[in-house]
Write a protein that holds these residues in place. Structure first.
Motif, PDB file in Angstrom:
ATOM      1  N   THR A 177       0.959  -0.896   0.240  1.00  0.00           N
ATOM      2  CA  THR A 177      -0.264   0.421  -0.400  1.00  0.00           C
ATOM      3  C   THR A 177       0.491   1.531  -0.146  1.00  0.00           C
ATOM      4  N   TYR A 178       1.486   1.349   0.979  1.00  0.00           N
ATOM      5  CA  TYR A 178       2.873   2.240   0.883  1.00  0.00           C
ATOM      6  C   TYR A 178       4.549   2.140   0.490  1.00  0.00           C
ATOM      7  N   GLY A 223       9.950  13.054   3.459  1.00  0.00           N
ATOM      8  CA  GLY A 223       9.866  11.676   2.931  1.00  0.00           C
ATOM      9  C   GLY A 223       8.777  10.958   3.248  1.00  0.00           C
ATOM     10  N   THR A 224       7.846  11.209   4.786  1.00  0.00           N
ATOM     11  CA  THR A 224       6.570  10.977   4.323  1.00  0.00           C
ATOM     12  C   THR A 224       5.921  10.969   3.047  1.00  0.00           C
ATOM     13  N   ALA A 225       6.006  12.336   2.667  1.00  0.00           N
ATOM     14  CA  ALA A 225       5.437  12.810   1.518  1.00  0.00           C
ATOM     15  C   ALA A 225       6.045  11.728   0.023  1.00  0.00           C
ATOM     16  N   PHE A 226       7.086  11.653  -0.775  1.00  0.00           N
ATOM     17  CA  PHE A 226       7.137  11.046  -1.444  1.00  0.00           C
ATOM     18  C   PHE A 226       7.547   9.673  -1.365  1.00  0.00           C
ATOM     19  N   TRP A 227       8.069   9.482   0.210  1.00  0.00           N
ATOM     20  CA  TRP A 227       8.103   7.689  -0.205  1.00  0.00           C
ATOM     21  C   TRP A 227       6.717   7.242   0.512  1.00  0.00           C
ATOM     22  N   LEU A 228       5.984   7.790   0.959  1.00  0.00           N
ATOM     23  CA  LEU A 228       4.712   6.785   1.633  1.00  0.00           C
ATOM     24  C   LEU A 228       3.480   7.782   1.049  1.00  0.00           C
ATOM     25  N   GLY A 229       3.910   8.428  -0.347  1.00  0.00           N
ATOM     26  CA  GLY A 229       2.279   9.230  -0.625  1.00  0.00           C
ATOM     27  C   GLY A 229       1.363   9.680  -0.213  1.00  0.00           C
ATOM     28  N   ILE A 230       1.816   9.988   1.070  1.00  0.00           N
ATOM     29  CA  ILE A 230       0.988  10.825   1.892  1.00  0.00           C
ATOM     30  C   ILE A 230       1.199  12.602   2.344  1.00  0.00           C
TER      31      ILE A 230
ATOM     32  N   CYS B  62      -0.991  -5.784   8.319  1.00  0.00           N
ATOM     33  CA  CYS B  62      -1.865  -6.345   6.326  1.00  0.00           C
ATOM     34  C   CYS B  62      -2.259  -5.433   6.278  1.00  0.00           C
ATOM     35  N   SER B  63      -1.900  -5.750   4.555  1.00  0.00           N
ATOM     36  CA  SER B  63      -2.158  -4.938   3.578  1.00  0.00           C
ATOM     37  C   SER B  63      -3.532  -5.327   3.534  1.00  0.00           C
ATOM     38  N   CYS B  64      -4.497  -4.986   2.669  1.00  0.00           N
ATOM     39  CA  CYS B  64      -5.779  -5.326   1.755  1.00  0.00           C
ATOM     40  C   CYS B  64      -6.324  -4.182   1.055  1.00  0.00           C
ATOM     41  N   GLU B  65      -6.245  -4.997  -0.092  1.00  0.00           N
ATOM     42  CA  GLU B  65      -6.992  -4.458  -1.337  1.00  0.00           C
ATOM     43  C   GLU B  65      -8.238  -4.543  -1.479  1.00  0.00           C
TER      44      GLU B  65
END
Lengths: 266, 162
Positions: A177-178, A223-230, B62-65
């Protein structure tokens, strides 16, 4: 102009710039966010929350897109000049209504900005007047709000196990997800994040440590903006940094911009 | 008329109380007395709501899609990389609300509210038609020392509505 007024003015402008960019990025999703909202309806709101839900309470349910466009206009005004308090109040109410309607898309950054927009109604920049105790309330609440966010998130992390044993960032980095994982994740990086968040509320009260911690915070949030997309949450925090911008930096900027400084403050 | 320093102390008190209420509202539940927690909820929730629990106390294991079934063996995520980022976030949060940050049961039962949300995200594929199927795909860490090892698992979704 005083250093405090300069910081408040920068904060107001940056807040509206954040809002402008957020709205521009949200408009392509207007159908799912507001027109035919995907987020389930919130329960019986009560009086105060009903005021904030807006749509179907004091605004027509189908008015979401016009409200978003009006908010866009307010954001443009606020990003470039001082606006009257009633535009500030409408900006806050409209943002609350839109984010309540699309609550599944909210995160900590959205909530931080709802608080910021509320207190910004009462912020004023008037170089001709001294700041009385009452006019300092919104400024101090906003400054302390940032410290509280770091302190609480740091304490919450101490409450778990993976930040203290150094495995948390590895788990985040490997989460599809991240991810993808681009940084070398070591236990030391976990402890550095924890240390940064727990000490930030103390470090910003002294000049030399303030500069170091603010600089570290910029790196952390980018870092959180561009690494984790937040991205929106990261920049929401960085907007608040302007209220803690060091006086020397303000003075230097004023000299560079040839603005006359009359005093220093807080 | 009240003196300026007298007013100052009222202001300090008001700011301190506001921050204290925010702290009581957002701090770990076990650290705040129940009564104070209730006061803080009454004060904070309507206007000043905020949460500071991203990746805390621990990041999700866990990730969940969530995916929509387009045919017997064809599926796609509720929101893909081509969708606006706030739409992708809504799909992600739906997975979180359905408990997807922890290992899910063998079949995930979804209530009417979240069913409407899931179908609303895929209305372009006929998501509002009752026959369309959904599933969750989970990748869970089973050893925090090797977080990159995440076995995948498909969990069928059943809606509570008849």
């Amino acid at each position: 102009m005083k250093a405090l007024d300069i910081r408040v003015m920068w904060f107001q402008r940056a807040l509206h710039l954040w809002l402008l960019v957020w709205l521009l990025s949200a408009l392509p999703a207007a159908e799912w966010l507001w027109e035919h909202p995907v987020s389930p309806e919130l329960g019986d709101p009560g009086i105060v929350s009903g005021l904030l839900h807006g749509f179907g309470v004091w605004m027509p349910s189908g008015a979401a897109v016009p409200v978003a466009i009006a908010l866009l206009l307010f954001a443009v005004i606020g990003a470039f000049k001082s606006r009257p308090w009633w535009i500030g109040a409408l900006t806050w109410l409209f943002f609350c209504a839109l984010t309540d309607r699309a609550w599944l898309a909210n995160n900590g950054g959205t909530w931080l900005m709802r608080n910021a927009l509320f207190w910004s109604i009462f912020l004023r920049v008037d170089p001709s007047k001294e700041h009385g105790p009452l006019s300092l309330v919104p400024i101090q609440v906003l400054r302390l709000q940032l410290l509280l966010a770091y302190a609480i998130t740091g304490l919450q992390k101490l409450h778990g196990t993976t930040w203290t044993d150094g495995t948390a960032l590895g788990i985040i980095a490997s989460d599809p997800t991240y991810g993808p994982s681009l940084l070398p994740v070591t236990p030391g990086l976990c402890w550095a994040v924890l240390l940064f968040q727990l000490t930030f509320p103390l470090a910003v009260w002294w000049g030399p440590t303030r500069i170091v911690w603010l600089a570290a915070g910029v790196v952390f949030h980018l870092g959180t903006a561009f690494w984790l997309g937040i991205v929106d949450m990261a920049f929401a925090f960085l907007v608040f940094y302007l209220l803690w911008f060091p006086e020397e930096g303000v003075a230097w900027m004023m000299r560079s911009l040839r603005i006359t400084s009359t005093a220093n403050t807080t | 008329m009240r003196s300026r320093s007298g007013r100052k102390w009222y202001v300090v008190f008001a700011v301190a109380m506001h921050i204290a209420m925010l702290a009581a509202y957002t701090a770990p539940e076990e650290w705040v007395p129940a009564r104070v927690r209730l006061w803080s909820q009454a004060y904070v929730r309507p206007v000043f709501h905020q949460t500071w629990g991203l990746f805390a106390p621990d990041p999700p294991l866990c990730s969940c899609e969530l995916r929509v079934l387009l045919g017997p063996s064809v599926s796609r995520p509720l929101a893909g990389s081509h969708d606006p980022f706030l739409v992708r976030r809504m799909a992600l949060q739906m997975g979180h609300y359905l408990g997807g940050t922890r290992p899910l049961p063998d079949t995930l039962v979804v209530d009417e509210r979240m069913e409407g949300a899931m179908r609303g995200l895929v209305r372009d594929t006929g998501g509002t038609e009752l026959g369309l199927g959904f599933q969750a795909v989970q990748y869970c860490v089973d050893d925090v020392a090797r977080p990159e090892h995440r076995p995948g698992r498909i969990v069928p979704i059943r809606f509570r509505s008849p």
